[in-house]
Design an enzyme around this catalytic site. Sequence first.
Site: not given
Length: 433
Positions: A192, A237
């Site tokens: 990723k 977040e």
Amino acid sequence: MTTLDPTPSHADAAVPLHARSRSIPLSDASDLLALLPVSAHDEVLSWVRKGEGVIGWGVAASYETSGEDRFEAAERWWRETADAAEVEDAVDQPGSGLVCFGSMAFAADSDIPSRLVVPEVVVGRRGRHAWVTTIAAADDPPASGTDERLGPQPEPAAPQAVRFSDGELSAGSWAGAVDQALHRIADDELDKVVLARSLDVDSDVDIDPRWILRRLAEDYDTTWVFAVAGIVGATPEMLVRLERGLVTSRVLAGTIRRTGDDSHDLALAGSLARSSKDLEEHEYAVRSVADALAEHTSSMNVPEAPFVLHLNNVMHLATDVAGVVDDTSTSLTLAASLHPSAAVCGTPTAVAGEVIAELEQMDRGRYAGPVGWMDAGGDGEWGIALRCGVFTSPRSLRLYAGCGIVAGSDTASEVAESDAKFLPMREALSPRG
């Protein structure tokens, strides 16, 4: 104002500070952001969610640092500053007493330094408690006129003639970078990578950061609305919260854009929760956070499956990780151990970082780095600087948005996702009717 040499060897030159916190009526802090006075764009400080948090203004002391050891240098400076300070805290709430706000650079080789700022005035609210803290050099008088300045301040002016233009890469060129990343993932170079792009903003007049903060708080009330040393935004977040030995971290990875139709969005939330591509991306991010926190905790809770977090413009797969800290780590220590997580870098971290440096063609600066606050005991809250912009002058900003790329990612969908992530800041920079 005291500005200290950023060289770690000079951290012991910290000027002793005196901090005094006292309670104020809740009604005096009913709207924290409305209390921010007119200030330079890089002296407005905020960490607010759903009307609670801390704001600040003025600079009693500050510290800049760069390089691989930026977290350690900042930690050392803050420990020595806190140890030398005289603190009168009759409030005893998270965010009272001596506090600093911080914004750390994403990469060690960034040309943009990390910053810690100790305000002259802090106003906080949490539950049934509200307070004001004044901070000054121990041999200086505290900021004058604090009581008089705790009322609503002059309304911020709306931005005028705002223009947006591509940063280093256009949307088309960035799509090409996504394609290159997908080829490398297919070749098993990495699992990723999170690629970001930028937009430049220019105005004919100075842009008031207070306007941006208020619009973000109105439209994205489930996020933490932040401002530190010229970076301003609304992050969903929470990288790490440390409070009396309990550490928590909210991991977001896997995103889908909302349509505005409740029934359709409910169906989209279900598809996100079942998406193998998004679940894989999310698993990488959760694993990176859990592995990092395990080194500092005696026990930890990691839910087996994520939940879907609904924001105004997008939905995310989310997991809340919690643990009990069993060492002397501060919140900044824990933030350093988590940075960069797979949610903003990729997996494996080192390879993803190299791909980011090659394909993004820009310096992220403090975008995607930890941003938040910390008290004298090391407790605090650090989010990830997302959905944000950085002032490059009083009349200009640079906005950032990034997307996680894994096997199965679709380039057109990633471009659309990045556009959706620009939306909070684009809307915040628009006049209201």
